[in-house]
Scaffold this motif. Structure first.
Motif, mmCIF file in Angstrom:
data_model
loop_
_atom_site.group_PDB
_atom_site.id
_atom_site.type_symbol
_atom_site.label_atom_id
_atom_site.label_comp_id
_atom_site.label_asym_id
_atom_site.label_seq_id
_atom_site.Cartn_x
_atom_site.Cartn_y
_atom_site.Cartn_z
ATOM 1 N N MET A 230 7.036 37.258 22.852
ATOM 2 C CA MET A 230 6.299 36.017 22.682
ATOM 3 C C MET A 230 6.734 35.363 21.377
ATOM 4 S SD MET A 230 2.216 35.123 22.430
ATOM 5 C CE MET A 230 1.754 36.559 23.281
ATOM 6 N N LYS A 231 7.018 34.079 21.425
ATOM 7 C CA LYS A 231 7.456 33.345 20.250
ATOM 8 C C LYS A 231 6.347 32.406 19.784
ATOM 9 C CE LYS A 231 11.197 30.663 18.318
ATOM 10 N NZ LYS A 231 12.501 30.063 18.542
ATOM 11 N N ALA A 232 6.000 32.517 18.506
ATOM 12 C CA ALA A 232 4.960 31.673 17.921
ATOM 13 C C ALA A 232 5.566 30.791 16.841
ATOM 14 C CB ALA A 232 3.857 32.538 17.321
ATOM 15 N N ILE A 233 5.142 29.520 16.827
ATOM 16 C CA ILE A 233 5.562 28.623 15.758
ATOM 17 C C ILE A 233 4.332 28.190 14.973
ATOM 18 C CG2 ILE A 233 7.649 27.796 16.888
ATOM 19 C CD1 ILE A 233 6.051 25.193 17.557
ATOM 20 N N GLY A 234 4.565 27.861 13.711
ATOM 21 C CA GLY A 234 3.492 27.401 12.845
ATOM 22 C C GLY A 234 3.703 25.961 12.443
ATOM 23 N N LEU A 235 2.652 25.169 12.540
ATOM 24 C CA LEU A 235 2.680 23.769 12.127
ATOM 25 C C LEU A 235 1.732 23.573 10.961
ATOM 26 C CD1 LEU A 235 3.852 23.606 15.047
ATOM 27 C CD2 LEU A 235 2.676 21.442 15.274
ATOM 28 N N VAL A 236 2.192 22.847 9.966
ATOM 29 C CA VAL A 236 1.367 22.477 8.816
ATOM 30 C C VAL A 236 0.846 21.074 9.103
ATOM 31 C CG1 VAL A 236 1.355 22.069 6.334
ATOM 32 C CG2 VAL A 236 2.784 23.899 7.300
ATOM 33 N N VAL A 237 -0.487 20.933 9.209
ATOM 34 C CA VAL A 237 -1.057 19.669 9.680
ATOM 35 C C VAL A 237 -2.308 19.279 8.892
ATOM 36 C CG1 VAL A 237 -0.192 20.112 12.007
ATOM 37 C CG2 VAL A 237 -2.532 20.754 11.439
ATOM 38 N N GLU A 238 -2.689 17.997 9.048
ATOM 39 C CA GLU A 238 -3.980 17.536 8.549
ATOM 40 C C GLU A 238 -4.756 16.824 9.662
ATOM 41 O OE1 GLU A 238 -4.214 17.234 3.948
ATOM 42 O OE2 GLU A 238 -2.930 15.599 4.663
ATOM 43 N N TYR A 239 -4.071 16.093 10.541
ATOM 44 C CA TYR A 239 -4.679 15.448 11.696
ATOM 45 C C TYR A 239 -5.916 14.641 11.313
ATOM 46 C CZ TYR A 239 -1.684 18.507 14.581
ATOM 47 O OH TYR A 239 -0.623 19.158 15.150
ATOM 48 N N ASN A 240 -5.704 13.644 10.483
ATOM 49 C CA ASN A 240 -6.821 12.857 9.970
ATOM 50 C C ASN A 240 -6.612 11.368 10.230
ATOM 51 O OD1 ASN A 240 -9.324 12.620 8.517
ATOM 52 N ND2 ASN A 240 -8.129 11.808 6.828
ATOM 53 N N PRO A 241 -6.797 10.866 11.408
ATOM 54 C CA PRO A 241 -7.133 11.558 12.646
ATOM 55 C C PRO A 241 -5.873 11.948 13.399
ATOM 56 C CG PRO A 241 -7.209 9.219 13.051
ATOM 57 C CD PRO A 241 -6.843 9.406 11.584
ATOM 58 N N PHE A 242 -6.041 12.677 14.470
ATOM 59 C CA PHE A 242 -4.935 13.040 15.357
ATOM 60 C C PHE A 242 -4.479 11.763 16.062
ATOM 61 C CE2 PHE A 242 -2.751 14.777 18.957
ATOM 62 C CZ PHE A 242 -2.270 16.005 18.532
ATOM 63 N N HIS A 243 -3.165 11.483 16.035
ATOM 64 C CA HIS A 243 -2.645 10.270 16.680
ATOM 65 C C HIS A 243 -1.387 10.610 17.470
ATOM 66 C CE1 HIS A 243 0.410 10.073 13.528
ATOM 67 N NE2 HIS A 243 -0.550 10.067 12.617
ATOM 68 N N ASN A 244 -0.773 9.614 18.089
ATOM 69 C CA ASN A 244 0.381 9.838 18.963
ATOM 70 C C ASN A 244 1.563 10.473 18.234
ATOM 71 O OD1 ASN A 244 -0.867 8.960 21.288
ATOM 72 N ND2 ASN A 244 -0.202 6.841 21.043
ATOM 73 N N GLY A 245 1.748 10.150 16.959
ATOM 74 C CA GLY A 245 2.821 10.786 16.186
ATOM 75 C C GLY A 245 2.584 12.274 16.045
ATOM 76 N N HIS A 246 1.326 12.666 15.859
ATOM 77 C CA HIS A 246 0.988 14.089 15.785
ATOM 78 C C HIS A 246 1.220 14.766 17.132
ATOM 79 C CE1 HIS A 246 -1.856 12.790 12.370
ATOM 80 N NE2 HIS A 246 -0.771 13.339 11.838
#
Length: 169
Positions: free
Chosen positions: A1-17
């Protein structure tokens, strides 16, 4: 199983996210997406416009499998400490690769700036210290003195020029 990590803030979550999340998973051929996300306060102490539960639900409904909170002691810091906290959490959760978003989508600029800062670390630290001693905050002093240093020495960074649009004085 392969896991990736994303560093995010999502303030707010939008189409680019959404694009970032889906493209990262696709490019890595990942089975699991782990997001490290700021809580009630974002980078440099700005309050989040949406609470952490809402932003977590947005991420989970759009393809994230796990969302963990970046502790306040990291989430409110300058970029290097923000990143250090995020990556250490993702590393501890055994993510195989790390992804972050940028406005330009061009990693070459980041790598060139990193190489430049490593090469000139001592001089940049002296300039930064001067700004801090003059009363500027870290987020204000660092780019101000980096730009001053680069301008005074007419240094070109990488074949794709890094453009700084503005600084406040």
């Amino acid at each position: 199983m392969k896991a990736i990590g994303l560093v995010v803030e999502y303030n707010p979550f939008h189409n680019g996210h959404l694009y970032h999340l889906q493209k990262s998973k696709e490019d890595a051929d990942a089975d699991v997406v782990i997001c490290v996300m700021s809580g009630y306060y974002l980078q440099r102490g700005e309050p989040a416009g949406f609470d952490r539960k809402t932003r977590t639900e947005m991420a989970l409904s759009c393809g994230a499998d796990v969302v963990v909170e970046l502790p306040y002691t990291y989430s409110t810091q300058h970029a290097s400490l923000f990143a250090r906290g995020s990556i250490s959490i993702l590393d501890g959760l055994l993510a195989d690769a790390f992804y972050f978003g940028s406005e330009s989508g061009n990693i070459d600029s980041f790598l060139a700036l990193d190489a430049f800062m490593i090469e000139h670390e001592q001089l940049l630290q002296r300039h930064l210290r001067q700004g801090l001693d003059a009363g500027y905050s870290y987020p204000r002093a660092q780019p101000m003195h980096l730009i001053y240093f680069m301008h005074r020495r007419l240094i070109l960074i990488c074949r794709n020029r890094i453009t700084f649009l503005a600084t406040s004085t």
